[in-house]
Design a protein around this motif. Structure first.
Motif, short mmCIF file in Angstrom:
data_model
loop_
_atom_site.label_atom_id
_atom_site.label_comp_id
_atom_site.label_asym_id
_atom_site.label_seq_id
_atom_site.Cartn_x
_atom_site.Cartn_y
_atom_site.Cartn_z
N THR A 62 -40.02 -10.00 -1.27
CA THR A 62 -39.07 -10.08 -0.17
C THR A 62 -38.72 -11.55 0.04
O THR A 62 -39.56 -12.43 -0.15
N GLY A 63 -37.52 -11.77 0.49
CA GLY A 63 -37.10 -13.15 0.73
C GLY A 63 -37.01 -13.98 -0.52
O GLY A 63 -37.22 -15.18 -0.49
N ALA A 64 -36.70 -13.33 -1.65
CA ALA A 64 -36.68 -14.05 -2.92
C ALA A 64 -35.66 -15.18 -2.92
O ALA A 64 -35.86 -16.20 -3.56
N ARG A 65 -34.58 -15.00 -2.19
CA ARG A 65 -33.55 -16.03 -2.16
C ARG A 65 -34.13 -17.34 -1.61
O ARG A 65 -33.89 -18.42 -2.14
N GLY A 66 -34.91 -17.25 -0.52
CA GLY A 66 -35.50 -18.44 0.06
C GLY A 66 -36.47 -19.12 -0.89
O GLY A 66 -36.49 -20.34 -0.99
N VAL A 67 -37.27 -18.33 -1.59
CA VAL A 67 -38.23 -18.89 -2.54
C VAL A 67 -37.51 -19.59 -3.68
O VAL A 67 -37.88 -20.70 -4.09
N LEU A 68 -36.47 -18.95 -4.19
CA LEU A 68 -35.70 -19.55 -5.28
C LEU A 68 -35.03 -20.85 -4.82
O LEU A 68 -35.06 -21.86 -5.54
N GLU A 69 -34.44 -20.84 -3.64
CA GLU A 69 -33.78 -22.05 -3.13
C GLU A 69 -34.79 -23.18 -2.97
O GLU A 69 -34.49 -24.34 -3.29
N ASP A 70 -35.98 -22.87 -2.45
CA ASP A 70 -37.01 -23.90 -2.29
C ASP A 70 -37.43 -24.48 -3.64
O ASP A 70 -37.60 -25.69 -3.79
N ALA A 71 -37.59 -23.61 -4.62
CA ALA A 71 -38.02 -24.05 -5.95
C ALA A 71 -36.95 -24.93 -6.60
O ALA A 71 -37.26 -25.95 -7.21
N VAL A 72 -35.69 -24.52 -6.46
CA VAL A 72 -34.60 -25.31 -7.04
C VAL A 72 -34.49 -26.66 -6.34
O VAL A 72 -34.31 -27.71 -6.99
N ALA A 73 -34.63 -26.67 -5.01
CA ALA A 73 -34.55 -27.93 -4.26
C ALA A 73 -35.66 -28.88 -4.67
O ALA A 73 -35.44 -30.09 -4.84
N GLU A 74 -36.85 -28.34 -4.86
CA GLU A 74 -37.98 -29.18 -5.28
C GLU A 74 -37.76 -29.74 -6.68
O GLU A 74 -38.05 -30.90 -6.96
N GLN A 75 -37.21 -28.91 -7.56
CA GLN A 75 -36.92 -29.39 -8.92
C GLN A 75 -35.85 -30.48 -8.91
O GLN A 75 -35.94 -31.45 -9.67
N LEU A 76 -34.87 -30.34 -8.04
CA LEU A 76 -33.84 -31.37 -7.93
C LEU A 76 -34.44 -32.68 -7.44
O LEU A 76 -34.06 -33.77 -7.91
N ARG A 77 -35.37 -32.61 -6.49
CA ARG A 77 -36.03 -33.83 -6.01
C ARG A 77 -36.83 -34.48 -7.14
O ARG A 77 -36.82 -35.71 -7.30
N THR A 78 -37.52 -33.66 -7.91
CA THR A 78 -38.32 -34.18 -9.02
C THR A 78 -37.43 -34.85 -10.06
O THR A 78 -37.72 -35.96 -10.54
N LEU A 79 -36.33 -34.18 -10.41
CA LEU A 79 -35.42 -34.75 -11.40
C LEU A 79 -34.77 -36.04 -10.88
O LEU A 79 -34.58 -37.00 -11.64
N GLY A 80 -34.45 -36.06 -9.58
CA GLY A 80 -33.87 -37.27 -9.00
C GLY A 80 -34.81 -38.45 -9.12
O GLY A 80 -34.39 -39.56 -9.47
N SER A 81 -36.08 -38.21 -8.87
CA SER A 81 -37.08 -39.28 -9.00
C SER A 81 -37.22 -39.72 -10.45
O SER A 81 -37.31 -40.92 -10.74
N GLN A 82 -37.22 -38.76 -11.36
CA GLN A 82 -37.34 -39.10 -12.78
C GLN A 82 -36.13 -39.89 -13.27
O GLN A 82 -36.26 -40.86 -14.02
#
Length: 314
Positions: free
Chosen positions: A81-101
């Motif tokens: 349930t709430g898969a959209r929120g989990v996916l959005e959080d995961a994508v946002a975290e990956q974007l932060r990681t890539l931005g730092s890299q």
């Protein structure tokens, strides 16, 4: 083709791999990682998968293709349930990681260009200077310098506001000259006490907690007013910025803004230790290559002091 007797509606690992357009090795890896559980095992111990495993496998491969780590992929595919929120959080975290890299790679690239372009006889010193920086670099040495410089009783909110103004943030995509400026800044504040001004100006030393909050808030306002004039190309002159500057010191000292007070303030400020080298490097760091130098609190202070001194002469 009609399924034969005993067909259970499940796929072998090879059949699932074929439907997904991938390899058996890939399917086995995701199964062994717990991302793609099999539905059953055959009599011979072979993995069997339900057809809905295909959608799950495709989702896993898409997420991994975007660079999400296995733990984050597991969180997304296991969420019922709430898969959209989990996916959005995961994508946002990956974007932060890539931005730092990406920022780290840009700093490394600019630092390498800086070393490459310098004369051979300077290369060793330049390499030591920029090689001491992290990528992306940390502002901790600069913040530490100012924390030691500020009044010990300064309120936390005022201290934070000052640090935001005094500690420049490294650009995400620096030019080689900006890498050099930041490296020199860190070297400047890291010298032994004799190498960098570390004492409070005389006009600031008597300020207690309340007074220091008033002082630095008022100076921040005066510096911003002066910066607007500086960006417009105006030379040091009287006006709102100077009046705010003088009024701040008068209020903290419990005095009235009189000609005598202005003369005394000008003498006191002119005799204060200078941090011009720090602010000159900050200007190099925050000004885009080829751009007009951006005002800093230090250059605004000098503009205001020159305006004050000029007013007293006339």
């Amino acid at each position: 083709m009609t399924p034969g007797p005993g067909y259970d509606g499940l796929w072998s690992i090879g059949e699932l791999a074929e439907h997904a357009g991938t390899t058996v090795k890939t399917v086995r890896f995701y199964s062994d990682s717990g991302l793609l559980p099999e539905r059953a095992r055959s009599a011979g111990g072979h993995r069997r998968y339900a057809p809905d495993a295909l959608d799950r496998l495709r989702l896993i491969r898409s997420l991994r293709g975007l660079g999400l780590p296995v733990p984050e992929v597991r969180r997304v595919v296991d969420e019922q349930t709430g898969a959209r929120g989990v996916l959005e959080d995961a994508v946002a975290e990956q974007l932060r990681t890539l931005g730092s890299q990406l920022s780290a790679l840009r700093w490394q690239e600019a630092a390498l260009h800086l070393v490459q372009a310098c004369p051979p006889e300077e290369r060793a010193d330049r390499l030591r200077l920029v090689g001491s920086l992290g990528t992306p670099p940390s502002t901790a040495p600069l913040a530490g310098f100012w924390r030691a410089w500020l009044p010990p009783r300064m309120p936390a909110a005022s201290r934070t506001a000052f640090l935001e103004a005094a500690v420049p943030q490294p650009p995400d995509a620096p030019a080689p000259a900006q890498v050099l400026a930041f490296a020199r800044l860190c070297a400047l504040v890291s010298r032994p006490c004799g190498g960098t001004v570390r004492s409070q100006p005389a006009a600031h030393r008597a300020a207690g907690a309340r007074e220091s909050a008033l002082l630095y808030a008022g100076l921040a306002e005066a510096y911003e007013l002066a910066a607007r004039r500086m960006r417009a190309g105006a030379g040091p002159a009287g006006g709102e910025a100077l009046d705010c500057f003088v009024a701040t010191y008068a209020r903290v000292a419990g005095c009235r803004d009189t000609p005598d007070f202005r003369r005394g303030l000008a003498r006191e400020l002119a005799a204060d230790p200078r941090l011009d080298g720090y602010w000159a490097l900050v200007a190099e760091l925050i000004t885009p290559p080829g751009g007009v130098p951006e005002p800093t609190p230090g250059s605004a202070h000098d503009w205001l002091l020159a305006a004050l001194e000029g007013q007293l002469v006339t």
